[in-house]
Enzyme design. Structure first.
Site, PDB file in Angstrom:
ATOM      1  N   ARG A 129     -48.081   3.413 -17.024  1.00 49.73           N
ATOM      2  CA  ARG A 129     -48.102   3.257 -15.566  1.00 49.73           C
ATOM      3  C   ARG A 129     -48.557   4.554 -14.874  1.00 49.73           C
ATOM      4  O   ARG A 129     -49.228   5.373 -15.487  1.00 49.73           O
ATOM      5  CB  ARG A 129     -46.719   2.782 -15.095  1.00 49.73           C
ATOM      6  CG  ARG A 129     -46.351   1.433 -15.730  1.00 49.73           C
ATOM      7  CD  ARG A 129     -45.068   0.875 -15.176  1.00 49.73           C
ATOM      8  NE  ARG A 129     -45.152   0.677 -13.734  1.00 49.73           N
ATOM      9  CZ  ARG A 129     -44.097   0.452 -12.946  1.00 49.73           C
ATOM     10  NH1 ARG A 129     -42.891   0.389 -13.475  1.00 49.73           N
ATOM     11  NH2 ARG A 129     -44.252   0.289 -11.640  1.00 49.73           N
TER      12      ARG A 129
ATOM     13  N   GLU B  71     -31.298   4.079 -23.354  1.00 48.36           N
ATOM     14  CA  GLU B  71     -32.069   3.967 -22.106  1.00 48.36           C
ATOM     15  C   GLU B  71     -33.020   2.790 -22.257  1.00 48.36           C
ATOM     16  O   GLU B  71     -33.656   2.650 -23.308  1.00 48.36           O
ATOM     17  CB  GLU B  71     -32.863   5.271 -21.924  1.00 48.36           C
ATOM     18  CG  GLU B  71     -33.853   5.265 -20.780  1.00 48.36           C
ATOM     19  CD  GLU B  71     -34.825   6.467 -20.873  1.00 48.36           C
ATOM     20  OE1 GLU B  71     -34.814   7.205 -21.890  1.00 48.36           O
ATOM     21  OE2 GLU B  71     -35.605   6.634 -19.924  1.00 48.36           O
TER      22      GLU B  71
ATOM     23  N   PRO C 273     -31.492   2.203  -9.105  1.00 48.68           N
ATOM     24  CA  PRO C 273     -31.953   1.763  -7.785  1.00 48.68           C
ATOM     25  C   PRO C 273     -33.060   0.707  -7.804  1.00 48.68           C
ATOM     26  O   PRO C 273     -33.945   0.734  -8.661  1.00 48.68           O
ATOM     27  CB  PRO C 273     -32.463   3.052  -7.141  1.00 48.68           C
ATOM     28  CG  PRO C 273     -32.678   4.001  -8.264  1.00 48.68           C
ATOM     29  CD  PRO C 273     -31.675   3.636  -9.317  1.00 48.68           C
ATOM     30  N   ASN C 274     -32.947  -0.183  -6.856  1.00 47.05           N
ATOM     31  CA  ASN C 274     -33.924  -1.250  -6.588  1.00 47.05           C
ATOM     32  C   ASN C 274     -33.950  -2.368  -7.625  1.00 47.05           C
ATOM     33  O   ASN C 274     -34.688  -3.332  -7.473  1.00 47.05           O
ATOM     34  CB  ASN C 274     -35.348  -0.684  -6.416  1.00 47.05           C
ATOM     35  CG  ASN C 274     -35.417   0.286  -5.254  1.00 47.05           C
ATOM     36  OD1 ASN C 274     -34.967  -0.047  -4.158  1.00 47.05           O
ATOM     37  ND2 ASN C 274     -35.934   1.479  -5.473  1.00 47.05           N
TER      38      ASN C 274
ATOM     39  N   ASN D 172     -30.542   1.468 -17.394  1.00 42.19           N
ATOM     40  CA  ASN D 172     -31.899   1.525 -16.870  1.00 42.19           C
ATOM     41  C   ASN D 172     -31.798   2.401 -15.616  1.00 42.19           C
ATOM     42  O   ASN D 172     -31.390   1.933 -14.562  1.00 42.19           O
ATOM     43  CB  ASN D 172     -32.421   0.133 -16.507  1.00 42.19           C
ATOM     44  CG  ASN D 172     -33.867   0.204 -16.012  1.00 42.19           C
ATOM     45  OD1 ASN D 172     -34.381   1.288 -15.715  1.00 42.19           O
ATOM     46  ND2 ASN D 172     -34.520  -0.946 -15.914  1.00 42.19           N
TER      47      ASN D 172
ATOM     48  N   ARG E  49     -39.317  -8.279  -6.402  1.00 44.85           N
ATOM     49  CA  ARG E  49     -39.905  -6.941  -6.393  1.00 44.85           C
ATOM     50  C   ARG E  49     -41.078  -6.850  -7.378  1.00 44.85           C
ATOM     51  O   ARG E  49     -40.906  -7.019  -8.583  1.00 44.85           O
ATOM     52  CB  ARG E  49     -38.816  -5.950  -6.828  1.00 44.85           C
ATOM     53  CG  ARG E  49     -39.282  -4.543  -6.961  1.00 44.85           C
ATOM     54  CD  ARG E  49     -38.228  -3.680  -7.646  1.00 44.85           C
ATOM     55  NE  ARG E  49     -38.728  -2.341  -7.815  1.00 44.85           N
ATOM     56  CZ  ARG E  49     -38.279  -1.458  -8.675  1.00 44.85           C
ATOM     57  NH1 ARG E  49     -37.254  -1.766  -9.452  1.00 44.85           N
ATOM     58  NH2 ARG E  49     -38.811  -0.271  -8.765  1.00 44.85           N
TER      59      ARG E  49
ATOM     60  N   HIS F  76     -36.083   0.231 -20.197  1.00 41.80           N
ATOM     61  CA  HIS F  76     -36.966  -0.060 -19.064  1.00 41.80           C
ATOM     62  C   HIS F  76     -37.646  -1.394 -19.290  1.00 41.80           C
ATOM     63  O   HIS F  76     -38.035  -1.709 -20.424  1.00 41.80           O
ATOM     64  CB  HIS F  76     -38.051   1.016 -18.914  1.00 41.80           C
ATOM     65  CG  HIS F  76     -37.485   2.371 -18.684  1.00 41.80           C
ATOM     66  ND1 HIS F  76     -37.004   2.768 -17.454  1.00 41.80           N
ATOM     67  CD2 HIS F  76     -37.276   3.407 -19.524  1.00 41.80           C
ATOM     68  CE1 HIS F  76     -36.532   4.006 -17.561  1.00 41.80           C
ATOM     69  NE2 HIS F  76     -36.676   4.412 -18.811  1.00 41.80           N
TER      70      HIS F  76
ATOM     71  N   ALA G 154     -35.876   4.483 -10.924  1.00 44.08           N
ATOM     72  CA  ALA G 154     -36.642   5.633 -10.411  1.00 44.08           C
ATOM     73  C   ALA G 154     -35.983   6.974 -10.751  1.00 44.08           C
ATOM     74  O   ALA G 154     -36.668   7.996 -10.883  1.00 44.08           O
ATOM     75  CB  ALA G 154     -36.829   5.507  -8.906  1.00 44.08           C
TER      76      ALA G 154
ATOM     77  N   TYR H  16     -42.784  -6.525 -12.929  1.00 43.40           N
ATOM     78  CA  TYR H  16     -41.451  -6.800 -13.469  1.00 43.40           C
ATOM     79  C   TYR H  16     -41.178  -8.274 -13.755  1.00 43.40           C
ATOM     80  O   TYR H  16     -40.110  -8.616 -14.254  1.00 43.40           O
ATOM     81  CB  TYR H  16     -40.382  -6.262 -12.509  1.00 43.40           C
ATOM     82  CG  TYR H  16     -40.498  -4.780 -12.277  1.00 43.40           C
ATOM     83  CD1 TYR H  16     -40.312  -3.874 -13.321  1.00 43.40           C
ATOM     84  CD2 TYR H  16     -40.821  -4.266 -11.018  1.00 43.40           C
ATOM     85  CE1 TYR H  16     -40.433  -2.510 -13.122  1.00 43.40           C
ATOM     86  CE2 TYR H  16     -40.942  -2.900 -10.804  1.00 43.40           C
ATOM     87  CZ  TYR H  16     -40.751  -2.022 -11.867  1.00 43.40           C
ATOM     88  OH  TYR H  16     -40.876  -0.672 -11.669  1.00 43.40           O
TER      89      TYR H  16
HETATM   90  C1  DQA Z   1     -38.206   0.910 -14.446  1.00 43.10           C
HETATM   91  C2  DQA Z   1     -39.415   1.850 -14.373  1.00 43.10           C
HETATM   92  C3  DQA Z   1     -39.245   2.898 -13.278  1.00 43.10           C
HETATM   93  O1  DQA Z   1     -40.385   3.733 -13.213  1.00 43.10           O
HETATM   94  C4  DQA Z   1     -39.061   2.233 -11.936  1.00 43.10           C
HETATM   95  O2  DQA Z   1     -38.804   3.196 -10.932  1.00 43.10           O
HETATM   96  C5  DQA Z   1     -38.029   1.164 -11.928  1.00 43.10           C
HETATM   97  C6  DQA Z   1     -37.917   0.281 -13.095  1.00 43.10           C
HETATM   98  C7  DQA Z   1     -38.406  -0.241 -15.459  1.00 43.10           C
HETATM   99  O3  DQA Z   1     -37.407  -0.878 -15.796  1.00 43.10           O
HETATM  100  O4  DQA Z   1     -39.530  -0.520 -15.872  1.00 43.10           O
HETATM  101  O5  DQA Z   1     -37.329   0.964 -10.937  1.00 43.10           O
HETATM  102  O6  DQA Z   1     -37.071   1.661 -14.865  1.00 43.10           O
END
Ligand code: DQA
Length: 149
Positions: free
Chosen positions: A107, A98, A10-11, A74, A18, A100, A77, A23
């Site tokens: 964080r 996985e 998501p997102n 990835n 964003r 990120h 959230a 990011y």
């Molecule tokens: C994320 C880290 C997560 O905590 C966050 O909710 C994201 C992006 C990252 O790629 O750093 O949406 O997965």
């Protein structure tokens, strides 16, 4: 040819606009272009999906074992909340990396736990788009094509 499923949670479709301080300015399209370039060079087949829906991600993973050799995800959230995504990976036992963009351990406290890491072969984080690149390269180097499909 190896087949690899890439899931952006998501997102991540909002990357570029964003929280750029966290990011960067890279867009999802640019990340996907870089992944596709490596896939062409290393002769693997990629399917890339972005979804904001936990159930859709669970469905994709549930069907992945027959169709793909590995999963690059990835979970965004859902990393911190989704027992369902964790269980889908455990149920299919698909080779999973996985990734990120950010280092979740540097964080907020609520991000400092991944439900996914314990069912993934490995986790790469904190290197921006390079986390994805390293993850894809690792999958290509470490997995075998499942010829019995
Ligand atoms: C994320 C880290 C997560 O905590 C966050 O909710 C994201 C992006 C990252 O790629 O750093 O949406 O997965």
């Amino acid at each position: 040819m190896k087949r690899i499923l890439v899931i952006h949670g998501p997102n991540l479709g909002l990357l570029g606009q964003r929280e750029p301080a966290v990011y960067g300015r890279i867009t999802l399209k640019e990340i996907n272009n870089q992944l596709n370039k490596i896939a062409r060079k290393r002769k693997v087949n990629l399917r890339i999906v972005q979804s904001n829906y936990e159930g859709k991600i669970v469905d994709l993973i549930g069907k992945a074992k027959d169709k793909y050799d590995a999963l690059l995800i990835n979970p965004a959230a859902y990393t911190h909340t989704s027992v369902a995504i964790r269980d889908a990976i455990a149920a299919t036992s698909i080779f999973t990396i996985e990734v990120h963009l950010s280092n979740i351990y540097s964080r907020e406290e609520f991000r400092q736990k991944s439900l996914i890491s314990s069912v993934a072969q490995g986790t790469i984080m904190g290197f921006g788009v390079k986390s994805y690149i390293l993850g894809l390269e690792a999958i290509i180097d470490l997995t075998h094509t499942n010829k019995h499909r």
